[in-house]
Design an enzyme around this catalytic site. Structure first.
Site, PDB file in Angstrom:
ATOM      1  N   ASP A  11       0.871  -1.222   0.119  1.00  0.00           N
ATOM      2  CA  ASP A  11      -0.115   0.053  -0.080  1.00  0.00           C
ATOM      3  C   ASP A  11       0.894   1.075   0.190  1.00  0.00           C
ATOM      4  O   ASP A  11       1.625   1.506   0.933  1.00  0.00           O
ATOM      5  CB  ASP A  11      -0.767   0.175   1.223  1.00  0.00           C
ATOM      6  N   ASP A  52      -4.145  -1.240  -2.395  1.00  0.00           N
ATOM      7  CA  ASP A  52      -2.784  -2.209  -2.491  1.00  0.00           C
ATOM      8  C   ASP A  52      -2.523  -2.475  -3.688  1.00  0.00           C
ATOM      9  O   ASP A  52      -3.258  -3.005  -4.652  1.00  0.00           O
ATOM     10  CB  ASP A  52      -3.022  -3.575  -1.607  1.00  0.00           C
ATOM     11  N   TYR A  89      -3.556   9.444   0.085  1.00  0.00           N
ATOM     12  CA  TYR A  89      -3.776   9.248   1.491  1.00  0.00           C
ATOM     13  C   TYR A  89      -2.818   7.992   1.906  1.00  0.00           C
ATOM     14  O   TYR A  89      -2.582   7.012   1.220  1.00  0.00           O
ATOM     15  CB  TYR A  89      -4.981   8.910   2.033  1.00  0.00           C
ATOM     16  N   GLN A  93       2.626   4.358   2.827  1.00  0.00           N
ATOM     17  CA  GLN A  93       2.245   3.816   4.166  1.00  0.00           C
ATOM     18  C   GLN A  93       3.381   2.378   4.506  1.00  0.00           C
ATOM     19  O   GLN A  93       3.638   2.302   5.555  1.00  0.00           O
ATOM     20  CB  GLN A  93       0.833   3.307   3.844  1.00  0.00           C
ATOM     21  N   GLY A 102      18.766  -5.767   0.130  1.00  0.00           N
ATOM     22  CA  GLY A 102      18.954  -6.961  -0.440  1.00  0.00           C
ATOM     23  C   GLY A 102      17.799  -7.925  -0.301  1.00  0.00           C
ATOM     24  O   GLY A 102      17.639  -8.640  -1.179  1.00  0.00           O
ATOM     25  N   LYS A 131      -7.866  -5.156   3.462  1.00  0.00           N
ATOM     26  CA  LYS A 131      -8.395  -5.120   4.570  1.00  0.00           C
ATOM     27  C   LYS A 131      -8.792  -6.286   5.400  1.00  0.00           C
ATOM     28  O   LYS A 131      -9.629  -6.546   5.973  1.00  0.00           O
ATOM     29  CB  LYS A 131      -9.924  -4.262   4.452  1.00  0.00           C
ATOM     30  N   TYR A 232       0.507  -0.090  14.731  1.00  0.00           N
ATOM     31  CA  TYR A 232      -0.205  -0.234  13.653  1.00  0.00           C
ATOM     32  C   TYR A 232      -0.021   0.584  12.690  1.00  0.00           C
ATOM     33  O   TYR A 232      -0.338   1.914  12.596  1.00  0.00           O
ATOM     34  CB  TYR A 232      -1.835  -0.274  14.327  1.00  0.00           C
ATOM     35  N   LYS A 235      -3.387  -2.951   7.766  1.00  0.00           N
ATOM     36  CA  LYS A 235      -3.721  -4.355   7.801  1.00  0.00           C
ATOM     37  C   LYS A 235      -2.548  -5.120   6.646  1.00  0.00           C
ATOM     38  O   LYS A 235      -2.286  -4.291   5.787  1.00  0.00           O
ATOM     39  CB  LYS A 235      -5.030  -4.812   7.672  1.00  0.00           C
ATOM     40  N   ASP A 237      -2.984  -7.397   4.436  1.00  0.00           N
ATOM     41  CA  ASP A 237      -3.642  -7.319   3.044  1.00  0.00           C
ATOM     42  C   ASP A 237      -2.790  -8.459   2.094  1.00  0.00           C
ATOM     43  O   ASP A 237      -2.116  -7.958   1.281  1.00  0.00           O
ATOM     44  CB  ASP A 237      -3.595  -6.022   2.264  1.00  0.00           C
ATOM     45  N   ARG A 269      -9.990  -0.167  10.704  1.00  0.00           N
ATOM     46  CA  ARG A 269      -8.883   0.125  11.540  1.00  0.00           C
ATOM     47  C   ARG A 269      -8.169  -1.120  11.965  1.00  0.00           C
ATOM     48  O   ARG A 269      -7.644  -1.364  12.914  1.00  0.00           O
ATOM     49  CB  ARG A 269      -9.340   0.867  12.794  1.00  0.00           C
ATOM     50  N   TYR A 351      -2.451  -3.334  20.822  1.00  0.00           N
ATOM     51  CA  TYR A 351      -1.444  -2.284  20.133  1.00  0.00           C
ATOM     52  C   TYR A 351      -2.170  -1.196  19.696  1.00  0.00           C
ATOM     53  O   TYR A 351      -1.622  -0.408  19.026  1.00  0.00           O
ATOM     54  CB  TYR A 351      -1.289  -3.230  18.689  1.00  0.00           C
TER      55      TYR A 351
END
Ligand code: F6R
Ligand code: MG
Ligand code: MG
Length: 368
Positions: A11, A52, A89, A93, A102, A131, A232, A235, A237, A269, A351
């Site tokens: 992502d 993604d 956005y 990420q 490597g 997600k 976090y 996810k 994904d 989330r 988390y």
């Protein structure tokens, strides 16, 4: 001919929040991979599921190749640059490190690679999910390769009837075990029924199969983003590659598990259970409560390392009902709001803000 299939995803920015990869990023990826074709790659394709970006590459450099991983890293970095310019956005990420050293593993992106002796006709399906987490593949992989109520070939075809071997990873204690079906079906299910902890990494045939016992017939990405990042970020994904036909599950047996939109962890989330909805690439745009989680399937025939396709495998009215059920389950789960089991377990929220809430209240708690 030996071919390595490398499916690497990240992502690197979404158009309107964590919604979808815009064309500009796919075009960036396409241009860089096009240049690497002939020199490094036999062939490639670029796709997406939700936010993604998925690179599908074929080559003869083997798994964990510095050149191939470096190429993928370069693509993601360039795409992240475009994402930054566009103000997308979460630009960059999943790119957790600054310098490539490597191997792309542990740097944020998800990786599923297999090296195979290409058969005269080699149908493969590349799956991508948004997600959700790596263990989301456990149920469908089990059903494809071990459940005769899904895969008729396990009864009818002698090469399927022999059963398969599953390489299961313990994602918390970082160890792996190979388990054999049908002998160890119940033990296997005991592990993979906890998809947050145990994930199927690879499936192998048994000795005596048409395919060499050391060649994977399925491989999944098992990266855990929050572990790699220490916080976090998003996810995992995951992606996955599955070979089909001629002693393996037929294409239709590979697709069949997704007619049941099973519950997976992720969604809003990364903290909610929801149904995994099978969709065409056109509909791979999670919107409602950032979801529900989606899965796409790209079908290819591999020939001399070249990818013929893709066929958008869930672009089929026979999956309409799965989508409808997924919407009903989504309604039902959503009505629980912040209550478990829609919200993930207390332990899994450790988390997030949970420690902060407990910390704030620590002086007000009284012994019972
Ligand atoms: C789930 C996901 C989204 C975000 C949510 C909040 O994997 O990526 O549901 O968690 O949109 O995002 P931030 O915290 O970036 O505002
Ligand atoms: Mg995102
Ligand atoms: Mg995503």
């Amino acid at each position: 001919m030996k071919v390595t299939i490398s499916v690497i995803k990240a992502d690197v920015g979404g158009l309107v929040g964590h919604h979808v990869v815009p064309e500009e990023l796919e075009e960036t990826a396409w241009a860089i991979l096009e240049e690497a074709k002939d020199e490094l790659l036999f062939d490639f394709d670029v796709s997406h599921v939700g936010d993604d970006l998925i690179l599908i590459m074929t080559h003869d450099k083997g798994e964990d190749s510095e050149e191939i991983h470096g190429l993928a890293w370069n693509v993601f970095q360039e795409a992240a640059e475009v994402a930054k310019e566009m103000g997308l956005y979460g630009a960059g990420q999943d790119l957790l490190k600054n310098a490539f050293s490597g191997n792309i593993r542990g740097m944020g992106p998800g990786v599923a690679e297999m090296t195979i002796e290409e058969r005269p006709s080699e149908p493969i399906i590349v799956f991508g999910a948004d997600k959700t987490e790596a263990g989301a593949w456990n149920l469908p992989l089990y059903r494809m390769f071990a459940d005769p109520f899904n895969t008729a070939g396990l009864i009818i075809d002698p090469h399927l009837h022999m059963g398969f071997r599953f390489e299961v990873w313990d994602l918390i204690d970082h160890k792996k075990v190979i388990m054999s079906t049908s002998e160890e079906m119940y033990d296997l299910l005991a592990l993979i029924g906890s998809p947050g902890r145990f994930a199927i990494k690879r499936v192998f045939p048994k000795p005596g199969h048409l395919i060499n016992e050391n060649e994977p017939v399925a491989v999944a990405s098992t990266e855990r983003l929050y572990e790699e990042a220490g916080r976090y970020v998003g996810k995992d994904d995951p992606v996955m590659v599955v070979r089909a036909q001629h002693g393996l599950p037929a294409v239709g047996e590979v697709m069949e598990p997704f007619a049941f939109p099973h519950l997976v962890e992720g969604w809003m989330r990364g903290s909610h259970w929801g149904p995994l909805m099978p969709v065409s690439v056109r509909d791979a745009k999670p919107t409602r409560f950032d979801g529900p989680p989606r899965v796409i399937a790209l079908g290819y025939q591999l020939k001399n390392g070249m990818l013929i396709g893709p066929e958008d495998m869930f672009d089929d009215p026979s999956f309409d009902r799965a989508r409808q059920i997924a919407n009903e389950i989504a309604d039902y789960m959503r009505r629980h709001g912040p209550f478990e089991p829609h919200r993930v377990s207390f332990h899994d929220l450790e988390y997030t803000t949970m420690p902060a809430v407990l910390d704030k209240l620590k002086d007000r708690f009284e012994p019972l």
